[in-house]
Design a protein around this motif. Structure first.
Motif, PDB file in Angstrom:
ATOM      1  N   VAL A  23      -1.638  -2.459  13.689  1.00 54.51           N
ATOM      2  CA  VAL A  23      -2.396  -3.507  13.366  1.00 54.51           C
ATOM      3  C   VAL A  23      -1.045  -4.277  11.807  1.00 54.51           C
ATOM      4  O   VAL A  23      -1.954  -3.569  10.850  1.00 54.51           O
ATOM      5  CB  VAL A  23      -3.966  -3.781  13.632  1.00 54.51           C
ATOM      6  CG1 VAL A  23      -4.067  -5.556  13.269  1.00 54.51           C
ATOM      7  CG2 VAL A  23      -4.046  -3.537  14.854  1.00 54.51           C
ATOM      8  N   ASN A  24      -1.300  -5.300  11.762  1.00 52.43           N
ATOM      9  CA  ASN A  24      -0.784  -6.551  10.008  1.00 52.43           C
ATOM     10  C   ASN A  24      -2.205  -6.529   9.544  1.00 52.43           C
ATOM     11  O   ASN A  24      -2.612  -8.121  10.633  1.00 52.43           O
ATOM     12  CB  ASN A  24      -0.044  -7.208  10.789  1.00 52.43           C
ATOM     13  CG  ASN A  24       0.380  -7.259   9.048  1.00 52.43           C
ATOM     14  OD1 ASN A  24       0.775  -6.361   7.740  1.00 52.43           O
ATOM     15  ND2 ASN A  24       0.806  -9.059   8.820  1.00 52.43           N
ATOM     16  N   ALA A  25      -2.915  -5.685   8.497  1.00 52.32           N
ATOM     17  CA  ALA A  25      -3.549  -6.203   7.557  1.00 52.32           C
ATOM     18  C   ALA A  25      -2.787  -5.571   6.725  1.00 52.32           C
ATOM     19  O   ALA A  25      -2.965  -4.522   6.174  1.00 52.32           O
ATOM     20  CB  ALA A  25      -5.036  -5.456   8.303  1.00 52.32           C
ATOM     21  N   THR A  26      -3.950  -6.468   5.322  1.00 49.68           N
ATOM     22  CA  THR A  26      -3.512  -5.856   4.055  1.00 49.68           C
ATOM     23  C   THR A  26      -4.887  -4.792   3.566  1.00 49.68           C
ATOM     24  O   THR A  26      -5.427  -4.424   4.112  1.00 49.68           O
ATOM     25  CB  THR A  26      -3.892  -7.338   2.467  1.00 49.68           C
ATOM     26  OG1 THR A  26      -5.518  -7.377   3.082  1.00 49.68           O
ATOM     27  CG2 THR A  26      -2.984  -8.551   3.656  1.00 49.68           C
ATOM     28  N   LYS A  27      -4.382  -4.222   2.583  1.00 44.90           N
ATOM     29  CA  LYS A  27      -5.129  -3.339   2.067  1.00 44.90           C
ATOM     30  C   LYS A  27      -6.534  -3.597   1.707  1.00 44.90           C
ATOM     31  O   LYS A  27      -7.241  -2.891   1.883  1.00 44.90           O
ATOM     32  CB  LYS A  27      -4.443  -2.450   0.584  1.00 44.90           C
ATOM     33  CG  LYS A  27      -4.751  -1.152  -0.251  1.00 44.90           C
ATOM     34  CD  LYS A  27      -4.507  -1.577  -1.308  1.00 44.90           C
ATOM     35  CE  LYS A  27      -4.873  -0.038  -1.642  1.00 44.90           C
ATOM     36  NZ  LYS A  27      -4.454  -0.018  -3.475  1.00 44.90           N
ATOM     37  N   ARG A  28      -6.670  -4.427   0.956  1.00 47.14           N
ATOM     38  CA  ARG A  28      -7.891  -5.343   0.897  1.00 47.14           C
ATOM     39  C   ARG A  28      -9.029  -4.961   1.838  1.00 47.14           C
ATOM     40  O   ARG A  28      -9.919  -4.610   2.099  1.00 47.14           O
ATOM     41  CB  ARG A  28      -8.242  -6.670   0.606  1.00 47.14           C
ATOM     42  CG  ARG A  28      -7.659  -5.859  -1.024  1.00 47.14           C
ATOM     43  CD  ARG A  28      -8.605  -5.253  -1.980  1.00 47.14           C
ATOM     44  NE  ARG A  28      -7.350  -5.786  -3.632  1.00 47.14           N
ATOM     45  CZ  ARG A  28      -7.425  -4.360  -4.603  1.00 47.14           C
ATOM     46  NH1 ARG A  28      -8.511  -3.604  -4.234  1.00 47.14           N
ATOM     47  NH2 ARG A  28      -7.122  -4.914  -5.802  1.00 47.14           N
ATOM     48  N   GLN A  29      -8.348  -5.930   3.439  1.00 46.92           N
ATOM     49  CA  GLN A  29      -8.556  -6.005   4.182  1.00 46.92           C
ATOM     50  C   GLN A  29      -9.173  -3.992   5.025  1.00 46.92           C
ATOM     51  O   GLN A  29     -10.359  -4.104   5.406  1.00 46.92           O
ATOM     52  CB  GLN A  29      -8.422  -7.045   5.668  1.00 46.92           C
ATOM     53  CG  GLN A  29      -7.818  -8.187   4.178  1.00 46.92           C
ATOM     54  CD  GLN A  29      -6.818  -9.374   5.838  1.00 46.92           C
ATOM     55  OE1 GLN A  29      -6.019  -8.560   6.469  1.00 46.92           O
ATOM     56  NE2 GLN A  29      -7.067 -10.394   5.617  1.00 46.92           N
ATOM     57  N   LEU A  30      -8.132  -3.762   5.296  1.00 49.40           N
ATOM     58  CA  LEU A  30      -8.679  -2.078   5.311  1.00 49.40           C
ATOM     59  C   LEU A  30      -9.879  -2.070   4.798  1.00 49.40           C
ATOM     60  O   LEU A  30      -9.918  -0.964   5.356  1.00 49.40           O
ATOM     61  CB  LEU A  30      -7.066  -1.291   5.585  1.00 49.40           C
ATOM     62  CG  LEU A  30      -6.146  -2.111   6.784  1.00 49.40           C
ATOM     63  CD1 LEU A  30      -5.556  -1.059   6.278  1.00 49.40           C
ATOM     64  CD2 LEU A  30      -6.898  -2.169   7.971  1.00 49.40           C
ATOM     65  N   GLN A  31      -9.509  -1.879   2.921  1.00 45.44           N
ATOM     66  CA  GLN A  31     -11.076  -1.241   2.054  1.00 45.44           C
ATOM     67  C   GLN A  31     -11.807  -2.074   3.268  1.00 45.44           C
ATOM     68  O   GLN A  31     -13.418  -1.030   3.114  1.00 45.44           O
ATOM     69  CB  GLN A  31     -10.335  -1.263   0.768  1.00 45.44           C
ATOM     70  CG  GLN A  31      -9.204  -0.513   0.474  1.00 45.44           C
ATOM     71  CD  GLN A  31      -9.410  -1.048  -1.141  1.00 45.44           C
ATOM     72  OE1 GLN A  31      -8.832  -2.240  -1.358  1.00 45.44           O
ATOM     73  NE2 GLN A  31      -8.410  -0.241  -1.326  1.00 45.44           N
ATOM     74  N   ALA A  32     -12.063  -2.946   3.445  1.00 42.34           N
ATOM     75  CA  ALA A  32     -13.440  -3.813   3.368  1.00 42.34           C
ATOM     76  C   ALA A  32     -13.941  -3.391   5.125  1.00 42.34           C
ATOM     77  O   ALA A  32     -14.734  -3.369   4.795  1.00 42.34           O
ATOM     78  CB  ALA A  32     -13.619  -4.960   3.359  1.00 42.34           C
ATOM     79  N   LEU A  33     -12.924  -2.927   5.959  1.00 41.87           N
ATOM     80  CA  LEU A  33     -13.265  -2.550   7.061  1.00 41.87           C
ATOM     81  C   LEU A  33     -13.507  -1.293   7.369  1.00 41.87           C
ATOM     82  O   LEU A  33     -14.744  -0.621   7.793  1.00 41.87           O
ATOM     83  CB  LEU A  33     -12.207  -2.801   7.808  1.00 41.87           C
ATOM     84  CG  LEU A  33     -12.395  -2.172   9.378  1.00 41.87           C
ATOM     85  CD1 LEU A  33     -13.356  -3.099   9.928  1.00 41.87           C
ATOM     86  CD2 LEU A  33     -11.111  -2.436   9.981  1.00 41.87           C
ATOM     87  N   SER A  34     -13.309  -0.070   6.391  1.00 42.56           N
ATOM     88  CA  SER A  34     -13.591   1.115   6.050  1.00 42.56           C
ATOM     89  C   SER A  34     -15.035   1.117   5.474  1.00 42.56           C
ATOM     90  O   SER A  34     -15.923   1.817   5.950  1.00 42.56           O
ATOM     91  CB  SER A  34     -12.482   1.669   5.173  1.00 42.56           C
ATOM     92  OG  SER A  34     -13.427   3.160   4.785  1.00 42.56           O
ATOM     93  N   VAL A  35     -15.178   0.318   4.495  1.00 42.63           N
ATOM     94  CA  VAL A  35     -16.688   0.312   3.967  1.00 42.63           C
ATOM     95  C   VAL A  35     -18.009   0.157   5.010  1.00 42.63           C
ATOM     96  O   VAL A  35     -18.718   1.045   5.117  1.00 42.63           O
ATOM     97  CB  VAL A  35     -17.169  -0.943   2.811  1.00 42.63           C
ATOM     98  CG1 VAL A  35     -17.917  -1.435   2.092  1.00 42.63           C
ATOM     99  CG2 VAL A  35     -16.081  -0.214   1.255  1.00 42.63           C
TER     100      VAL A  35
END
Length: 142
Positions: A23-35
């Motif tokens: 899935v195309n997502a930015t680093k910050r989006q993935l970091q937020a999802l991880s949190v």
């Protein structure tokens, strides 16, 4: 690795997949999802998101709102129509509890117990998935 409905979040390297598709997502989006996933359905405050995702740069409150908005667009909706990420007014955000289960683990149409003798292969495949799911939960619970 963490499951989120139909999605899998890999930690190293940080990536999100739906099935076998990245899935195309930015680093910050993935970091937020991880949190949010780390909180396991508990509320994560906007301040915590700022401190954990944007710890290296000064940003405005709007950045959080925009990131959550984009994550919701990327993820779509759960089969029951609910959002993967819920807003808790004046408190923050959380991952919907329904989203914390992999779809194949919570879908009643997917058998997890042996089936009739007519379908032995289907029962074997279902048992393999059940075993993998339980092994994954055991490994990550430690």
């Amino acid at each position: 690795m963490q499951f989120l409905g139909q999605y899998t979040l890999e930690r190293n390297p940080l990536s999100l997949t739906r099935g076998l598709v990245v899935v195309n997502a930015t680093k910050r989006q993935l970091q937020a999802l991880s949190v949010l996933l780390d909180a396991q359905g508990e509320v994560v405050s906007r301040e915590d998101l700022l401190n954990k995702v944007w710890f290296d740069v000064a940003v405005e409150d709007h950045n959080i709102t925009q990131t959550i908005f984009m994550l919701r667009r990327i993820l779509g909706r759960l089969p029951n129509g609910a959002d993967y990420i819920e807003t808790i007014p004046k408190r923050g955000y959380r991952v919907s509890r329904a989203a914390l289960q992999p779809v194949w683990a919570s879908d009643p149409s997917l058998p997890l117990l042996p089936l009739e003798k007519k379908k032995p292969m289907r029962a074997k495949v279902a048992n393999v998935f059940r075993d993998i799911f339980h092994l994954h939960r055991h490994v990550h619970a430690s």
